[in-house]
Structures are given as structure tokens and as C-alpha cells.
Design an enzyme around this catalytic site. Structure first.
Site, short mmCIF file in Angstrom:
data_model
loop_
_atom_site.label_atom_id
_atom_site.label_comp_id
_atom_site.label_asym_id
_atom_site.label_seq_id
_atom_site.Cartn_x
_atom_site.Cartn_y
_atom_site.Cartn_z
N ASP A 36 0.89 -1.05 -0.11
CA ASP A 36 0.01 0.04 0.01
C ASP A 36 0.86 1.19 0.07
O ASP A 36 1.63 1.63 0.92
CB ASP A 36 -1.02 0.03 1.10
CG ASP A 36 -2.19 0.86 1.28
OD1 ASP A 36 -1.84 1.92 0.61
OD2 ASP A 36 -3.19 0.73 1.74
N ASP A 37 0.73 2.05 -1.19
CA ASP A 37 1.64 3.03 -1.30
C ASP A 37 3.01 3.05 -1.38
O ASP A 37 3.72 4.01 -0.84
CB ASP A 37 1.20 4.23 -0.03
CG ASP A 37 -0.36 4.79 -0.15
OD1 ASP A 37 -0.78 4.32 -0.81
OD2 ASP A 37 -0.53 5.62 0.71
N CYS A 66 -6.19 3.98 -3.25
CA CYS A 66 -6.46 2.65 -2.59
C CYS A 66 -7.65 1.90 -3.20
O CYS A 66 -7.26 0.93 -3.86
CB CYS A 66 -6.45 2.79 -1.16
SG CYS A 66 -5.18 3.51 -0.47
N ARG A 100 -7.59 -1.48 -6.15
CA ARG A 100 -8.16 -2.84 -5.44
C ARG A 100 -9.09 -3.40 -6.42
O ARG A 100 -8.88 -4.46 -6.80
CB ARG A 100 -8.21 -2.92 -4.26
CG ARG A 100 -7.10 -2.49 -3.33
CD ARG A 100 -7.47 -2.24 -1.79
NE ARG A 100 -6.18 -1.32 -1.48
CZ ARG A 100 -5.11 -1.92 -0.93
NH1 ARG A 100 -4.97 -3.20 -0.65
NH2 ARG A 100 -3.77 -1.13 -0.66
N LYS A 131 -5.68 -5.87 3.93
CA LYS A 131 -6.66 -4.93 3.98
C LYS A 131 -7.50 -5.14 2.78
O LYS A 131 -6.88 -5.35 1.69
CB LYS A 131 -5.85 -3.44 3.88
CG LYS A 131 -6.70 -2.28 3.15
CD LYS A 131 -5.79 -1.04 2.99
CE LYS A 131 -6.19 -0.28 2.03
NZ LYS A 131 -5.59 1.08 1.86
N HIS A 166 -10.91 -2.98 1.82
CA HIS A 166 -10.99 -1.67 1.16
C HIS A 166 -11.89 -1.62 0.07
O HIS A 166 -11.97 -0.56 -0.92
CB HIS A 166 -9.69 -0.97 0.76
CG HIS A 166 -9.73 0.58 1.05
ND1 HIS A 166 -8.71 1.41 1.10
CD2 HIS A 166 -10.81 1.13 1.66
CE1 HIS A 166 -9.20 2.60 1.52
NE2 HIS A 166 -10.36 2.50 1.78
N SER A 223 -8.32 1.59 5.05
CA SER A 223 -6.81 2.05 5.26
C SER A 223 -6.53 2.21 6.84
O SER A 223 -7.53 2.61 7.45
CB SER A 223 -6.55 3.44 4.69
OG SER A 223 -6.50 3.24 3.30
N HIS A 240 1.61 2.33 4.08
CA HIS A 240 0.58 3.57 4.21
C HIS A 240 1.09 4.10 5.43
O HIS A 240 0.98 3.41 6.31
CB HIS A 240 -0.78 2.98 3.94
CG HIS A 240 -1.95 3.92 3.70
ND1 HIS A 240 -2.14 4.86 4.75
CD2 HIS A 240 -2.75 4.26 2.75
CE1 HIS A 240 -3.26 5.38 4.50
NE2 HIS A 240 -3.57 5.21 3.22
N ASP A 243 -0.33 -0.96 -4.89
CA ASP A 243 -1.72 -0.04 -5.20
C ASP A 243 -1.50 0.97 -5.86
O ASP A 243 -2.24 1.43 -6.69
CB ASP A 243 -2.66 -0.18 -4.11
CG ASP A 243 -2.08 0.75 -3.08
OD1 ASP A 243 -1.05 1.35 -2.83
OD2 ASP A 243 -3.15 0.90 -2.33
N ASN A 244 -0.50 1.85 -5.33
CA ASN A 244 -0.29 2.84 -6.17
C ASN A 244 1.11 3.68 -5.56
O ASN A 244 1.77 2.94 -4.85
CB ASN A 244 -1.54 3.99 -6.05
CG ASN A 244 -1.85 4.44 -4.58
OD1 ASN A 244 -2.90 3.95 -4.16
ND2 ASN A 244 -0.90 4.76 -3.64
N LYS A 277 1.47 9.25 -5.42
CA LYS A 277 0.04 9.00 -5.19
C LYS A 277 -0.91 10.14 -5.37
O LYS A 277 -0.63 11.42 -5.19
CB LYS A 277 -0.04 8.49 -3.78
CG LYS A 277 -1.46 8.33 -3.26
CD LYS A 277 -1.55 7.79 -1.94
CE LYS A 277 -2.92 7.80 -1.34
NZ LYS A 277 -3.12 6.79 -0.10
#
Length: 475
Positions: free
Chosen positions: A38-39, A78, A82, A131, A133, A156, A223, A275-276, A296
Site C-alpha cells: 500500500d503506497d 487505494c 484494488r 487490507k 478496502h 486504510s 501506508h 496499489d499506487n 500517489k
């Protein structure tokens, strides 16, 4: 007589051993492991150029598999990201935008087919540890969308009462930790979460070693807020952020070792990506997308181009590096091809990129990839070596004071007034706008964009698409 008995017994044991190995031969359906951070920034892996974060297990995975250098997440945020990788659709096609939170009353529609549902129909055991989301109400939970079991958080990890902007901007409730559909704890700190997710993933592998399985490991880290266990605290040259990445790398190693120890390594597809891009406003608690531009929340390369590593010893030649563009929407149809699974009945946007990943084809499977953000705003298009941006507003930390130690800095907003075009093969940092030099390229991409706008719309131009679908909503 005794001698002949022992000889017969020896061959009996040998025969039994051969039968055991037979179960694990590569002609059986491959297992699938998707590790999704994540991130995490493009540069935040050793083999993708990190100068100060050690990732030996990911580096080894790349040396034994394939590294994609032009892989894009489905969107730079996010929930949308996904949705894209799990359904094979542009997120705006299925009505998932931005990052869903505790106040949202919508989520992934039960009529959409997820990667887990597709593989479950083929007899796969399915588990998610991390996670989700894609909606936190019961009808949206992963156990209602193809997963047999779940341990993790619904959205998140910063959506909790300890957010640095709680009160002035946010009013988040407690952050629940789920076991399937039951809340088993309320999190007040998260230092053990990566370890718990890893232990659950390893246990899932052991329990399902004799049948095909899909293991989805969407880590809540890196994240913000950043958390790491004591075993990695202070271990990195990059501070707390580097410690977190090192622990994720350890987690990858634990999963890979579990596959090997259970005789599953050869016939398991393992994918690692994010994810990004990095949340740059958090300064020293954010990752790095260098040499890419921005991070992001933007359609610039740093927002959606992500590290991507795939290992599949039974079918993939080790040590390859692929620069052909690929997007997260292509993962589901690629897995469908490799597992001989039936594609979703509804329209999806992705196409199998297996021939690209093997190196058999040097051409993109899609003529173009489209970069949407916010509520259905088309920001840009990647077509071959070109990346075109339409006029839009985006955020930047350029010239701004970055955040520090968990506190965010403030973005500056920029209005892009004219179309911009970049040759991202030769100008990976997007420093030179060449739109005026290549009007024919601009016109070609504009036509492709207009075709997509008729299908999925573009709220920047107040256009509604003809193929968009509604998300799931509470009655």
C-alpha cells in the site's frame, strides 16, 4: 527370505514417495499468490533502484522470475486500485472511485466477479490476509466475494481516531480487526500486523498444500501511519519507512520459504506489486518514486507506475526484464489463461499479457491504457512509448515543505491548461513536453480517448459513458 522382504519393502517406500511427488507436478493447476503493498514507491525495492533499503528476498524473486518496469496500477488511489486488479476492470467502469471510508454506504457490487470468485469456481481454496478496502458493510466483505477466509482490516490503516488530522478534518471511528466477518479486536497500534498477516499466510499455505489455492496478501503498510515490529525497528538506512519495507521483504521471504518447504515452489505463480505510488506529503514517512514524476493521487508516472515482480518456475524463464506496458486490469485475464478459468460474464477491460510476460511478444496487448482519477476524470493516456495528459488539476509537493514523522505537509494545486505529451521511454521523468513536435501522435491519442469516453465517460468534459455499472449499495 528376510533379505527379499526388505528389498520389496524398499521398493514399496520408493513407490509411495513417487506418488507423493506426483501430486506436486507442474501439470496440476498452479497456485496463485498475490502480494499487494500500500503506497509503495517505484524505487522502494532493491532491484528497482533503492539506494538505501535492502530487499534481499524481493531481489531474489526478481532474479528467479520476471521484472516488469512499465507496470501500472489501475488508479492512483487505494479502493479504485484494488477494484481494478481484482476484477480486471477500470475501477470507474464498476463505480469504485477514490478511497472508501467508514462513512461510505457502497462497495463492490455482488454482481461483479472477483479474481477469488473466478478461481473458487475452479475448486481453489481462497484466503485474504490484510487490507480489503472495497466496502466495510457485511454484503461487501471479502467473504461475500469469493474468499473462504479473511484476517485483516476493512479500509486504510489511517482511518482511525489517531489520525494526525482527527478533529479538524476527520472524525474516524475505531479501526476494527476482522476474522472472517467477526470483529476480534479494535486496533490502537499496529506493530504486529505485518507479522500476523505473514503467519496467517504461511499457515494457509500449509493447510492447503494438497489442493490449488489463491492467497491474496494486501499489506496495510507502508501506508501511513507506519508501524514495524521490534525485529526490524532501526534496521534500515532509510529510517522507519525503510524498516517497514524490510519487514515486508521478510514477509515475502517467509511466504516463499513456505512454498518451497511444502514442495509448491515450482507450480506457484507469485506476484508482488503495489496499489499506487508514494504519499509524498508525508515526507520522511513516504516512499520514493524516483526517477518518476510525482506520486500517489496523480496520473503522472510516479502515481501509477509500480514495482512488479512475477515468479513461476514451471513456466517462466528466470531473470527477465520486460519494459512493455502492462496494467493491473490485465492480471485477472492472465491468471484466467494460466489456470484455464472462465472469464467473467460481464465486460472487463483487461487482456491476458502472458505472452508479454514470457517475452514471446514485444507488443502491448492493449492499444492504450487510460488514467482516470477522482470521480471519472480522464487525466491521461499511455499509448506505446507516449504518455499524453489532458488539461486537469493535480497536486504536487514541488516547492512545498514536506511533512515529517507522521505529520503531512500541504500540497500545492496546479491547473494544467493545455495538452501535454511525453516520450516516457526516453524521458522517464517526464521533463520535456513534446506535444507541439508530434501533433499526429496527439491526434491519434485524442481519438482513442474519445472512443473510451463514449464507453466509460469523462466528468472533466461532462460526458457519461454507455458501459459504466453501479457499485453495490445498502438498501
Amino acid at each position: 527370505m528376510t533379505r527379499y522382504y526388505f528389498i520389496a519393502l524398499f521398493f514399496c517406500f520408493l513407490s509411495c514417495g513417487e506418488k507423493k511427488i506426483e501430486k506436486k507436478k507442474p501439470n496440476s493447476p498452479p497456485n496463485v499468490v498475490l502480494i499487494f503493498t500500500d503506497d509503495q514507491g517505484y524505487q522502494d525495492v532493491g532491484v528497482f533502484g533503492s539506494p538505501d533499503i535492502k530487499t534481499p528476498y524481493l531481489d531474489q524473486m526478481a532474479s528467479e522470475g520476471v521484472k516488469l518496469t512499465s507496470y501500472y496500477s489501475a488508479q492512483a488511489v487505494c479502493s479504485a486500485s484494488r477494484a481494478g486488479i481484482l476484477t480486471g476492470c477500470y475501477p470507474n467502469r464498476i463505480g469504485i472511485h477514490n478511497a472508501l471510508g467508514p462513512d461510505n454506504t457502497h462497495g463492490i457490487n455482488p454482481s461483479e466477479t472477483t479474481l477469488a470468485e473466478m478461481l473458487k469456481d475452479k475448486g481453489y481454496a481462497t484466503g485474504i490476509f490484510g487490507k480489503w478496502h472495497l466496502g466495510h458493510h457485511p454484503i461487501f466483505l471479502p467473504t461475500r466475494h469469493g474468499f473462504d477466509e479473511w484476517f485483516g482490516i476493512p479500509y486504510s490503516n489511517d482511518m482511525w481516531p489517531f489520525h494526525p488530522q482527527q478533529g479538524p478534518i476527520f472524525n474516524f471511528p475505531d479501526l476494527p480487526l476482522y476474522e472472517n466477518e467477526t470483529v476480534i479486536d479494535t486496533l490502537t497500534e499496529q506493530s504486529q500486523l505485518t507479522t500476523q498477516i505473514t503467519e496467517r499466510s504461511v499457515d494457509f499455505i500449509k493447510r492447503n498444500k494438497d489442493n490449488p489455492f489463491f492467497l491474496y496478501v494486501p499489506h496495510p503498510q507502508p501506508h501511513v501511519p507506519l508501524f514495524v515490529s521490534d525485529k526490524f525497528k532501526g534496521k534500515s538506512e532509510r529510517g522507519l519507512y525503510g524498516d517497514v519495507i524490510m519487514e515486508i521483504d521478510w514477509s515475502v521471504g517467509q511466504i516463499m520459504n513456505a512454498l518451497k518447504e511444502n514442495g509448491l515452489e515450482e507450480n506457484t505463480i507469485v506476484i508482488f506489486t503495489s496499489d499506487n505510488g508514494p504519499w509524498l506529503s508525508y515526507g520522511n514517512h513516504a516512499g520514493s518514486a524516483l526517477p518518476l514524476r510525482e506520486g500517489k493521487g496523480t496520473a503522472w508516472e510516479g502515481g501509477q507506475r509500480e514495482p512488479f515482480i512475477m515468479k513461476y518456475p514451471a513456466k517462466l524463464k528466470a531473470g527477465q526484464e520486460i519494459s512493455v506496458p502492462v496494467m493491473a486490469i490485465d492480471i485477472l485475464p492472465t491468471i484466467a489463461e494460466l489456470t484455464d478459468s472462465k472469464l467473467p460474464e460481464k465486460i472487463i477491460d483487461g487482456k491476458s499479457v502472458w505472452k508479454v510476460i514470457t517475452g514471446e511478444s514485444k507488443e502491448p496487448v492493449q492499444e492504450a491504457y487510460f488514467f482516470y482519477y477522482r470521480i471519472n476524470e480522464m487525466f491521461g493516456v499511455r499509448c506505446g512509448k507516449w504518455k499524453l495528459y489532458f488539461p486537469h488539476r493535480y497536486r504536487t509537493m514541488d516547492g512545498q515543505e514536506p511533512g515529517k514523522d507522521g505529520q503531512p505537509g500541504e500540497y500545492r494545486m496546479i491547473d494544467m491548461a493545455e495538452i501535454e505529451l511525453y516520450d516516457v521511454e526516453n524521458d522517464i521523468s517526464e521533463t520535456k513536453n513534446v506535444a507541439s513536435e508530434h501533433p499526429e501522435v496527439v491526434e491519434k491519442i485524442k481519438l482513442l480517448a474519445n472512443t473510451m469516453r463514449t464507453r466509460l465517460g469523462d466528468s472533466l468534459l461532462e460526458l457519461e459513458g454507455t458501459e459504466t455499472r453501479e457499485p453495490g449499495r445498502l438498501n
